[in-house]
Scaffold this active site. Sequence first.
Site, PDB file in Angstrom:
ATOM      1  N   ASN A   1       0.020  10.660   5.932  1.00  0.00           N
ATOM      2  CA  ASN A   1      -1.225  10.346   6.618  1.00  0.00           C
ATOM      3  C   ASN A   1      -2.190  11.505   6.736  1.00  0.00           C
ATOM      4  O   ASN A   1      -3.336  11.333   7.141  1.00  0.00           O
ATOM      5  CB  ASN A   1      -0.921   9.743   7.984  1.00  0.00           C
ATOM      6  CG  ASN A   1      -0.357   8.358   7.813  1.00  0.00           C
ATOM      7  OD1 ASN A   1      -1.005   7.504   7.235  1.00  0.00           O
ATOM      8  ND2 ASN A   1       0.880   8.154   8.256  1.00  0.00           N
TER       9      ASN A   1
ATOM     10  N   GLU B   1       6.066   4.264   7.475  1.00  0.00           N
ATOM     11  CA  GLU B   1       5.684   5.462   6.726  1.00  0.00           C
ATOM     12  C   GLU B   1       6.564   6.663   7.083  1.00  0.00           C
ATOM     13  O   GLU B   1       6.628   7.067   8.237  1.00  0.00           O
ATOM     14  CB  GLU B   1       4.202   5.784   6.961  1.00  0.00           C
ATOM     15  CG  GLU B   1       3.300   4.899   6.109  1.00  0.00           C
ATOM     16  CD  GLU B   1       1.819   5.062   6.406  1.00  0.00           C
ATOM     17  OE1 GLU B   1       1.018   4.633   5.577  1.00  0.00           O
ATOM     18  OE2 GLU B   1       1.468   5.607   7.460  1.00  0.00           O
TER      19      GLU B   1
ATOM     20  N   THR C   1       0.692  -8.999  12.647  1.00  0.00           N
ATOM     21  CA  THR C   1       0.744  -7.690  12.031  1.00  0.00           C
ATOM     22  C   THR C   1       0.247  -7.722  10.617  1.00  0.00           C
ATOM     23  O   THR C   1       0.524  -8.649   9.870  1.00  0.00           O
ATOM     24  CB  THR C   1       2.164  -7.134  11.989  1.00  0.00           C
ATOM     25  OG1 THR C   1       2.058  -5.768  11.610  1.00  0.00           O
ATOM     26  CG2 THR C   1       3.039  -7.816  10.967  1.00  0.00           C
TER      27      THR C   1
ATOM     28  N   LYS D   1       3.469  -7.012   4.009  1.00  0.00           N
ATOM     29  CA  LYS D   1       3.214  -5.626   3.622  1.00  0.00           C
ATOM     30  C   LYS D   1       2.930  -4.850   4.894  1.00  0.00           C
ATOM     31  O   LYS D   1       2.507  -5.407   5.909  1.00  0.00           O
ATOM     32  CB  LYS D   1       2.045  -5.505   2.645  1.00  0.00           C
ATOM     33  CG  LYS D   1       0.670  -5.835   3.156  1.00  0.00           C
ATOM     34  CD  LYS D   1      -0.129  -4.832   3.933  1.00  0.00           C
ATOM     35  CE  LYS D   1      -0.032  -3.417   3.468  1.00  0.00           C
ATOM     36  NZ  LYS D   1      -0.951  -2.551   4.301  1.00  0.00           N
TER      37      LYS D   1
ATOM     38  N   THR E   1       0.880  -1.186   0.000  1.00  0.00           N
ATOM     39  CA  THR E   1       0.000   0.000   0.000  1.00  0.00           C
ATOM     40  C   THR E   1       0.915   1.233   0.000  1.00  0.00           C
ATOM     41  O   THR E   1       1.363   1.642  -1.063  1.00  0.00           O
ATOM     42  CB  THR E   1      -0.962   0.004   1.202  1.00  0.00           C
ATOM     43  OG1 THR E   1      -0.235  -0.221   2.403  1.00  0.00           O
ATOM     44  CG2 THR E   1      -2.018  -1.070   1.051  1.00  0.00           C
TER      45      THR E   1
END
Lengths: 418, 418
Positions: A413, A287, A201, A190, A164
Amino acid sequence: MEKFEIINGGICAAKGFKASGLYCGIKHGLPDSNESAINKKNDIAMIFADVVCNAAGVYTSNKVKGAPVLVTQNNLAKSGGKARAVIVNSGNANTCNADGEEKALEMCRLTGSQLGIPMEQVIVASTGVIGQTLPIEPVKYAVPLLAEKLSYEGNTEAATAIMTTDTVRKEYAVKFTADGKECHLGGMAKGSGMIHPNMATTLNFITTDCAVSPEMLQKALSEIVKITYNCLSVDGDQSTNDTCMLIASGLAGNTEITSENADFETFKNALYQVMKNLTIMLAKDGEGATKLITCTCGTSPDLDTSITVAKSVIRSPLFKCAMFGEDANWGRILCAIGYAEADFDINKVDVDIASRAGRTAVCRNGAGVDFSEEKAAEILKEDEIEILIELNSGTATATAWGCDLTYDYVKINGDYRS
Amino acid sequence: MEKFEIINGGICAAKGFKASGLYCGIKHGLPDSNESAINKKNDIAMIFADVVCNAAGVYTSNKVKGAPVLVTQNNLAKSGGKARAVIVNSGNANTCNADGEEKALEMCRLTGSQLGIPMEQVIVASTGVIGQTLPIEPVKYAVPLLAEKLSYEGNTEAATAIMTTDTVRKEYAVKFTADGKECHLGGMAKGSGMIHPNMATTLNFITTDCAVSPEMLQKALSEIVKITYNCLSVDGDQSTNDTCMLIASGLAGNTEITSENADFETFKNALYQVMKNLTIMLAKDGEGATKLITCTCGTSPDLDTSITVAKSVIRSPLFKCAMFGEDANWGRILCAIGYAEADFDINKVDVDIASRAGRTAVCRNGAGVDFSEEKAAEILKEDEIEILIELNSGTATATAWGCDLTYDYVKINGDYRS
């Protein structure tokens, strides 16, 4: 531990596993008939085993469970822990939708029917935005093509399809020997945000050709998840779709592992190698991350205390910002150790910081020690940082993995859905 | 609740409390004799009561406790819950230092001796960087000057002195009537980062002239802390120096409150007004914050469930980033509700988002509902956002307060020590 060889092949490293992946437009609509989908990132993958496999799973403990999680759990209950195929998409988590279960079942039905297997032997998983209706047309379009493309070298196509906000593909595989037979174990994972697993997870699929009974498969998975994936935190947000599946074809030809014998230990160690390395890849690709942070808590009263303390540090936003700023603000490490819900004497705690540039003590017996700020700055300039904590209260050790908190985490985000 | 009047005066609103604040160079060194300290931010404050007061405190539950926290607890134990003065500095937390307790005791000794009171009647507090030795020279320089400057209008000077990364001063006071007498209750607070209180938050000092026994003072404080400060989270990091002190001079002339009578309810409500408003000020001034987020969880089985759910949402980094990005990504709200450690049926949960621009439903019965993205964007453009959760499983309600997660939070905390 030394008996492993790192190999290529990811989820196709073990005998009997084919995989495929492609772009079907889950998020952006079906590929235009006039255009090639070649430049679009894969968003759906299939795994198909040559034989019926034993399967073990560990799932999110979030009360909000993605429909695919519920359907997979139900399928495995019905099939007696047997599975032969996986269908998984990115771009949409199929979670918090009124028709979520219906759509997840439809994904299993389409896959089972295409592959000629009972739909209960299909594992289904989804990852992406929560709370948007999953379009089923792209799946209908994809399933026959995925079946056609299945290949023993399809691991990379599949690993790409589950990404993603991931910036790199995560695959890892090893070779080992059990019962005199060469066995293989490999996985793909992922995950980049909403990562603070508690039971498992995000999406992880691990295949092996080693013959292992369903009970021992589950035992190995639960044990190793605890000290690998469950010791990972990118942001403290526990996903609704966490799923970790371990699938064993048994095609290596070893006598099935049915008890905690030497082969079981060997198998568990192989599983640990793969899951630990996937965990590190997940942490490093958190991220917005610029640094991988590894925090080890040693000389602790027990394993749970070590894990709790190491995860508390890894999760602290203030500590993560300090790492981004390359600031040896060790008081924030002590603060996070202090609010960890565990029982030990804070006045015995020692802390060092380290990287390939060196190592320095910053705290002894719960209090600061003089250290060279220049040396600390050199250490923190590196992109892989270690925080070494000694509780001096026992013999247990555990490691947790995470990353720094950066402008890019906020950027990614603050604007995820679009 | 309607019987309160908001007044000015902060910690000096109640009868019998003087305060002062000044710059003494805790962090940057003693003021140069040739320069005026007028442009430097105050970093030390004193409160002095005309009479010996009853005092109640709530402190951090972090294992790492600042030396001032330990010394204050010890002082109040020795004095039987009596206090007459407060000495408090910013710029250095005096925590994780080998000589921390010695320095904190020295602060009490200097203050007690200057004011002619037993050092056990002095409350000491510090806030700032953890793990750097507290320089005592600035304190020695400051104490006589602080004593000289004490004034019944010194509240603002004092409230300024406890600020660290705070961008605004936090003071609030109310007037109410108990036993036919006019009473006053006012407080000051500091805090912007490392805010996730669990027993109390950061530094808060509240004074009142209402006569209340030590037991009832503690009871009121503990009860109100739970539904105000303890429902606040800026970053999930629980400070080592959290201290909330409530000091009662009794000079209003009312009959001392010694039981849970009507006056006690009135007093608690006054305390709630002040603490709730200070909590909102703290949330709004969270490090880097651009938005105040208020999350209310209603129709819940009990108060603890409401608090746990509302705090889980307020704390979620992904949700906080979405608020910064003004993105109605309500799936992240559901995700955070789902991993809250509480017992309720997720399939009954409703969620609305609201602000002064309007209100819209985003989730009913745990699943998404159609809503206008334009309307949602308008709502989220405002700087005060409300998240309204109904568990539809009971009658309890609680509110938690927080803020968005922004680039500036990362900037401030990537470079704090310098």
